[in-house]
Write a protein that holds these residues in place. Structure first.
Motif, short mmCIF file in Angstrom:
data_model
loop_
_atom_site.label_atom_id
_atom_site.label_comp_id
_atom_site.label_asym_id
_atom_site.label_seq_id
_atom_site.Cartn_x
_atom_site.Cartn_y
_atom_site.Cartn_z
N MET A 2 0.82 -1.21 0.00
CA MET A 2 0.00 0.00 0.00
C MET A 2 0.86 1.26 0.00
N ARG A 3 1.98 1.21 0.72
CA ARG A 3 2.84 2.40 0.83
C ARG A 3 3.39 2.83 -0.52
N HIS A 4 3.68 1.87 -1.38
CA HIS A 4 4.24 2.18 -2.70
C HIS A 4 3.17 2.23 -3.79
N TYR A 5 1.92 2.07 -3.41
CA TYR A 5 0.83 1.97 -4.38
C TYR A 5 0.25 3.36 -4.62
N SER A 6 0.40 3.88 -5.81
CA SER A 6 -0.04 5.25 -6.11
C SER A 6 -1.44 5.32 -6.69
N LYS A 7 -2.06 4.18 -6.89
CA LYS A 7 -3.36 4.14 -7.53
C LYS A 7 -4.48 4.35 -6.51
N ARG A 8 -5.54 5.02 -6.96
CA ARG A 8 -6.74 5.15 -6.14
C ARG A 8 -7.83 4.29 -6.74
N GLU A 9 -8.46 3.45 -5.90
CA GLU A 9 -9.47 2.51 -6.37
C GLU A 9 -10.83 2.93 -5.84
N GLY A 10 -11.62 3.55 -6.71
CA GLY A 10 -12.92 4.04 -6.27
C GLY A 10 -12.75 5.02 -5.13
N MET A 11 -13.26 4.67 -3.96
CA MET A 11 -13.14 5.54 -2.78
C MET A 11 -12.04 5.06 -1.83
N TRP A 12 -11.28 4.05 -2.26
CA TRP A 12 -10.18 3.53 -1.44
C TRP A 12 -8.90 4.29 -1.79
N ASP A 13 -8.35 5.00 -0.80
CA ASP A 13 -7.10 5.72 -0.98
C ASP A 13 -6.01 4.99 -0.20
#
Length: 519
Positions: free
Chosen positions: A435-446
């Motif tokens: 999650m720390r390296h994940y730059s994508k936003r999935e719907g309302m999940w940041d």
């Protein structure tokens, strides 16, 4: 006098696609010819087709989609679009539709909605607004806040949004009745628009409105609508129903496929079909969990037996789904495409996570989660593999690594669940690291927010360990966090997080601790 004659040989038609289109001689080296490499071009491989056939294919690929009979009047709208409007509609076609489709070939985004937009101004304006805001998000490589966005783009988006609403009202009024296709499609696009703009509450309101329209239609209609567009929209709203439920909204009880139907399937046709049945099972599982609640109270023995029987019934449904899914995976074998592999991995992640929900919901303490350490490890390993495949930017998955926004939840939610419920120190930290390296936003999940909350949970639970924990057994029962709830305004930084604990044991009172988390 002898005449020098040029020796003629039959022209080879075995050259690469790129050289054929350029009308240059190809040396036919494989996998990539040196002619393309010398000129700095990407070699598109080999095909027996002639130049004419190749050009016909390209023209066919870029040909506008023909209109279908979504409206009885077959209206043809002569659009007077500006260059800016056309540019953002093109962005919707070429980029947004792929981003919203995820790992699946989606008829809804690649064909049905663009087709409806050809003769419905409200849909066309909504697509334009989404293309504009999505283009800005992609260029910024992060979701903009109002003060970070460029004013002209924001003004343009709002203008197109208003035009869409005005045309929708006009179309529904002229039809003298509710047009189900148009209303649900517009609602779907408004959800996307509000998510991209970072307006979570408005997005949730649109999701709830769309679900209630579907629920009312299926309760009152003599025969449920069976068009392809309706089925695709319903499937999307079923998944959005789950997502909204995780953000504090009620789970709308739509009709679900019977257990007998799921158990009779020996093998799924493809992964989109597999996902449809998994979505149904996840909805069924979540309805069961919501009926039990989160208070962990001691239950009447008779009621407990009823719950256990339903729990086992749902577990058997999931096992039947996994059996059919694994047979499809085995059938494809090494020939599986990267996109199908990612779809399969994602479905297995949600299969394990859903089983955690169901198999632990009747337990009264948090120690029960320690029985599922191998399953938690599988969730993290599958997520790591998805990230690895995406980072390779394979052309077969439509450069999905380039997308910084997806409409639906993928790996953030399950990783957050794993990092807070799995007390094995290495596994939960691997989940946080993704999650720390994940730059994508999935719907309302940041990912940034949920990574910060997960770190808080770990810090509190491990705070009483004399030495760094090496096993889940090192985390004492009395220090474990049972629930962690964020405020409804999740886009505010710092975020308010409330931790619920049982420091005096399962029969003791609840203790609440409020913490402001920077993310």
């Amino acid at each position: 006098m002898a005449t020098n004659r040029r020796v003629t040989r039959p022209r080879s038609r075995n050259g690469c696609i790129t050289c054929k289109i350029r009308h240059v001689k190809c040396d036919e080296e494989k996998p990539a010819c040196s002619q393309c490499q010398k000129s700095g071009r990407a070699c598109d491989g080999y095909d027996d087709a002639s130049q004419t056939q190749l050009r016909q294919r390209i023209a066919e690929r870029h040909r506008p989609i023909e209109r279908d009979t979504f409206g009885a009047d077959h209206r043809l709208v002569l659009r007077q679009e500006t260059r800016t409007e056309r540019r953002y509609v093109d962005f919707f076609y070429s980029r947004t539709s792929h981003a919203f489709s995820g790992f699946y070939d989606s008829k809804l985004w690649s064909y049905l909605i663009p087709q409806l937009g050809e003769h419905e101004p409200s849909i066309r304006h909504a697509m334009t607004a989404i293309g504009a805001i999505h283009s800005r998000v992609q260029n910024a490589k992060r979701l903009p806040s109002p003060e970070e966005g460029s004013a002209p783009t924001e003004r343009f988006v709002l203008e197109e949004y208003n035009k869409s609403i005005q045309n929708l009202v006009k179309s529904l009024s002229s039809a003298k009745g509710q047009n189900l296709h148009l209303t649900l499609t517009s609602c779907c696009l408004f959800i996307c628009l509000e998510m991209l703009r970072g307006n979570q509450t408005q997005a949730l309101d649109h999701i709830e409105a769309g679900l209630r329209i579907i629920h009312k239609h299926e309760q009152t209609a003599a025969a449920a609508c069976s068009s392809v567009l309706y089925r695709e929209l319903r499937s999307l709203f079923l998944r959005l129903n789950l997502q909204a439920s995780f953000f504090g909204r009620l789970l709308i009880p739509l009709k679900l496929t019977s257990s007998e139907t799921i158990r009779q399937i020996s093998i799924f046709t493809d992964f989109p079909e597999s996902r449809i049945y998994l979505d149904q099972l996840m909805t069924k599982a979540l309805l069961f969990i919501r009926s039990i609640g989160i208070m962990r109270e001691e239950r009447d023995p008779t009621l407990q037996l009823e719950f256990e029987a339903e729990q086992e019934h749902i577990r058997q449904d999931f096992l039947a789904w996994r059996w059919s899914h694994d047979k499809l995976l085995h059938k494809l074998g090494p020939k599986i495409t990267p996109s199908d592999l990612c779809a399969s991995l994602l479905q297995r992640i949600y299969y394990h996570t859903s089983l955690f929900w169901v198999l632990t919901v009747l337990g009264r303490d948090e120690d029960l989660f320690d029985n599922y350490i191998p399953d938690f490890e599988s969730v993290v390993s599958y997520a790591e593999e998805i990230v690895r495949i995406n980072s390779s930017s394979s052309p077969s998955i439509e450069n999905s690594a380039d997308f910084v926004f997806s409409l639906e939840g993928e790996i953030i939610g399950p990783l957050y669940y794993t990092s807070t419920r799995c007390r094995h120190p290495q596994i939960r930290r691997r989940a946080i690291e993704i999650m720390r390296h994940y730059s994508k936003r999935e719907g309302m999940w940041d990912a940034k927010l949920y990574c910060a909350v997960a770190k808080l949970v770990i810090e509190v639970e491990e705070s009483q360990c004399v030495v760094p924990p090496t096993s889940e057994k090192d985390i004492g029962s009395l220090i474990r966090i049972y629930e962690h709830v964020q405020s409804r305004e999740r886009d505010i930084n710092p975020a308010l997080v409330i931790l619920y604990m049982k420091p005096d044991g399962i029969d003791g009172p609840w203790t609440m601790r409020s913490v402001m988390v920077d993310w």
